[in-house]
Scaffold this motif. Structure first.
Motif, PDB file in Angstrom:
ATOM      1  N   ASN A   1      14.244   7.651  17.447  1.00  0.00           N
ATOM      2  CA  ASN A   1      14.502   8.628  18.519  1.00  0.00           C
ATOM      3  C   ASN A   1      13.928   8.155  19.846  1.00  0.00           C
ATOM      4  N   HIS A   2      12.723   7.585  19.804  1.00  0.00           N
ATOM      5  CA  HIS A   2      12.115   7.050  21.031  1.00  0.00           C
ATOM      6  C   HIS A   2      12.979   5.937  21.615  1.00  0.00           C
ATOM      7  N   LEU A   3      13.468   5.060  20.749  1.00  0.00           N
ATOM      8  CA  LEU A   3      14.309   3.952  21.200  1.00  0.00           C
ATOM      9  C   LEU A   3      15.590   4.475  21.849  1.00  0.00           C
ATOM     10  N   ARG A   4      16.243   5.417  21.175  1.00  0.00           N
ATOM     11  CA  ARG A   4      17.476   6.004  21.711  1.00  0.00           C
ATOM     12  C   ARG A   4      17.219   6.657  23.070  1.00  0.00           C
ATOM     13  N   ASP A   5      16.129   7.431  23.164  1.00  0.00           N
ATOM     14  CA  ASP A   5      15.820   8.139  24.408  1.00  0.00           C
ATOM     15  C   ASP A   5      15.407   7.174  25.521  1.00  0.00           C
ATOM     16  N   ALA A   6      14.741   6.067  25.162  1.00  0.00           N
ATOM     17  CA  ALA A   6      14.360   5.070  26.172  1.00  0.00           C
ATOM     18  C   ALA A   6      15.603   4.415  26.763  1.00  0.00           C
ATOM     19  N   LYS A   7      16.590   4.138  25.924  1.00  0.00           N
ATOM     20  CA  LYS A   7      17.833   3.535  26.415  1.00  0.00           C
ATOM     21  C   LYS A   7      18.597   4.481  27.336  1.00  0.00           C
ATOM     22  N   ALA A   8      18.398   5.774  27.163  1.00  0.00           N
ATOM     23  CA  ALA A   8      19.100   6.773  27.979  1.00  0.00           C
ATOM     24  C   ALA A   8      18.387   7.091  29.287  1.00  0.00           C
ATOM     25  N   LEU A   9      17.176   6.548  29.474  1.00  0.00           N
ATOM     26  CA  LEU A   9      16.457   6.809  30.726  1.00  0.00           C
ATOM     27  C   LEU A   9      17.211   6.181  31.898  1.00  0.00           C
ATOM     28  N   PRO A  10      17.126   6.810  33.099  1.00  0.00           N
ATOM     29  CA  PRO A  10      17.809   6.239  34.269  1.00  0.00           C
ATOM     30  C   PRO A  10      17.266   4.847  34.589  1.00  0.00           C
ATOM     31  N   ARG A  11      18.160   3.980  35.043  1.00  0.00           N
ATOM     32  CA  ARG A  11      17.737   2.625  35.434  1.00  0.00           C
ATOM     33  C   ARG A  11      17.234   2.637  36.864  1.00  0.00           C
ATOM     34  N   GLY A  12      15.965   2.332  37.036  1.00  0.00           N
ATOM     35  CA  GLY A  12      15.368   2.199  38.369  1.00  0.00           C
ATOM     36  C   GLY A  12      15.719   3.343  39.296  1.00  0.00           C
ATOM     37  N   ALA A  13      16.002   3.026  40.545  1.00  0.00           N
ATOM     38  CA  ALA A  13      16.301   4.042  41.553  1.00  0.00           C
ATOM     39  C   ALA A  13      17.771   4.438  41.548  1.00  0.00           C
TER      40      ALA A  13
ATOM     41  N   ASN B   1       0.850  -1.188   0.000  1.00  0.00           N
ATOM     42  CA  ASN B   1       0.000   0.000   0.000  1.00  0.00           C
ATOM     43  C   ASN B   1       0.893   1.248   0.000  1.00  0.00           C
ATOM     44  N   PRO B   2       0.872   2.047  -1.088  1.00  0.00           N
ATOM     45  CA  PRO B   2       1.792   3.182  -1.198  1.00  0.00           C
ATOM     46  C   PRO B   2       1.658   4.213  -0.078  1.00  0.00           C
ATOM     47  N   GLU B   3       0.414   4.540   0.319  1.00  0.00           N
ATOM     48  CA  GLU B   3       0.220   5.523   1.396  1.00  0.00           C
ATOM     49  C   GLU B   3       0.783   5.011   2.721  1.00  0.00           C
ATOM     50  N   LEU B   4       0.521   3.738   3.005  1.00  0.00           N
ATOM     51  CA  LEU B   4       1.030   3.151   4.248  1.00  0.00           C
ATOM     52  C   LEU B   4       2.545   3.051   4.230  1.00  0.00           C
ATOM     53  N   LYS B   5       3.120   2.764   3.071  1.00  0.00           N
ATOM     54  CA  LYS B   5       4.580   2.700   2.961  1.00  0.00           C
ATOM     55  C   LYS B   5       5.194   4.059   3.281  1.00  0.00           C
ATOM     56  N   ARG B   6       4.607   5.119   2.729  1.00  0.00           N
ATOM     57  CA  ARG B   6       5.110   6.471   3.005  1.00  0.00           C
ATOM     58  C   ARG B   6       4.962   6.810   4.486  1.00  0.00           C
ATOM     59  N   TRP B   7       3.804   6.455   5.057  1.00  0.00           N
ATOM     60  CA  TRP B   7       3.554   6.732   6.470  1.00  0.00           C
ATOM     61  C   TRP B   7       4.557   5.971   7.338  1.00  0.00           C
ATOM     62  N   ALA B   8       4.773   4.705   7.031  1.00  0.00           N
ATOM     63  CA  ALA B   8       5.716   3.894   7.805  1.00  0.00           C
ATOM     64  C   ALA B   8       7.124   4.481   7.720  1.00  0.00           C
ATOM     65  N   GLN B   9       7.539   4.855   6.508  1.00  0.00           N
ATOM     66  CA  GLN B   9       8.880   5.414   6.320  1.00  0.00           C
ATOM     67  C   GLN B   9       9.056   6.722   7.095  1.00  0.00           C
ATOM     68  N   SER B  10       8.030   7.563   7.078  1.00  0.00           N
ATOM     69  CA  SER B  10       8.128   8.848   7.780  1.00  0.00           C
ATOM     70  C   SER B  10       8.127   8.670   9.297  1.00  0.00           C
ATOM     71  N   ALA B  11       7.600   7.532   9.791  1.00  0.00           N
ATOM     72  CA  ALA B  11       7.539   7.287  11.235  1.00  0.00           C
ATOM     73  C   ALA B  11       8.842   6.705  11.789  1.00  0.00           C
ATOM     74  N   VAL B  12       9.657   6.102  10.937  1.00  0.00           N
ATOM     75  CA  VAL B  12      10.864   5.412  11.410  1.00  0.00           C
ATOM     76  C   VAL B  12      11.799   6.330  12.209  1.00  0.00           C
ATOM     77  N   PRO B  13      12.129   7.550  11.743  1.00  0.00           N
ATOM     78  CA  PRO B  13      13.024   8.397  12.545  1.00  0.00           C
ATOM     79  C   PRO B  13      12.471   8.706  13.945  1.00  0.00           C
ATOM     80  N   THR B  14      11.169   8.915  14.044  1.00  0.00           N
ATOM     81  CA  THR B  14      10.551   9.175  15.358  1.00  0.00           C
ATOM     82  C   THR B  14      10.704   7.965  16.261  1.00  0.00           C
ATOM     83  N   LEU B  15      10.441   6.774  15.710  1.00  0.00           N
ATOM     84  CA  LEU B  15      10.561   5.546  16.497  1.00  0.00           C
ATOM     85  C   LEU B  15      12.007   5.309  16.927  1.00  0.00           C
TER      86      LEU B  15
END
Length: 195
Positions: free
Chosen positions: A176-188, A160-174
């Motif tokens: 960034n979320h992954l990178r920022d989640a890894k940088a969160l403090p561990r527990g206490a 699906n061309p529209e979904l492909k474009r949407w998926a591709q445009s979402a990858v950088p955001t995802l």
């Protein structure tokens, strides 16, 4: 004799737009033949890969929105609160971009989280404090690793061309979320890990 007929006709006229709107969100196995709008003439044949992607993407977005809201209510540290706000904002935006594609291409979107994501949310709701933050952090890393792979795969191989474009445009955001989640403090402990 005319008044009951007129009242019946008016009632039908008032119900017709509501019925048409509801029908536009339902998926049927046959192609629509009405020529009233450009989208209604599209055949309603959806490949399994596309429907599977829509189901998973919808679950990811809606889980992230709910998990982020849970974190906004329970997190103790500013890093988690800031991250949670970004998650809610970004996944709400992604969900709002997905809705018109689903409607236009007459795809099915779930109306409730699948069992896997319900269980993840239940885990979060049963925890508080440092235990909550550590579980939230772990879920965010695992979930976004899977999401990046899923979205990259559909952007490359989807039909699906529209979904492909949407998926591709979402990858950088995802990513960034992954990178920022890894940088969160561990527990206490308050130490940053997996940078």
């Amino acid at each position: 004799m005319r008044k009951p007929l007129l009242a019946g006709a008016m009632a039908l006229a008032l119900l017709a737009p509501s019925y048409a709107l509801a029908a536009s969100w339902t998926k049927s196995g046959s192609s629509a033949t009405s020529g009233s709008t450009g989208t209604m003439t599209r055949p309603n044949r959806v490949d399994a890969t596309t429907q599977n992607f829509v189901d998973k993407a919808w679950n990811i977005n809606n889980f992230e929105i709910q998990a982020g809201r849970e974190a906004q209510n329970k997190a103790n540290t500013q890093e988690f609160l800031d991250y949670a706000r970004r998650i809610v904002r970004d996944h709400t935006n992604m969900d709002n971009e997905l809705k018109p594609i689903v409607q236009q291409d007459r795809l099915n979107a779930p109306n409730a989280l699948d069992k896997e994501h319900q269980n993840l949310l239940q885990q979060l709701s049963s925890m508080t404090g440092a235990r909550f933050e550590e579980r939230f952090r772990t879920q965010q890393i695992d979930g976004h690793e899977k999401a990046v792979k899923l979205f990259e795969s559909y952007a490359k191989n989807g039909q699906n061309p529209e979904l492909k474009r949407w998926a591709q445009s979402a990858v950088p955001t995802l990513e960034n979320h992954l990178r920022d989640a890894k940088a969160l403090p561990r527990g206490a402990q308050g130490t940053h890990a997996e940078r």
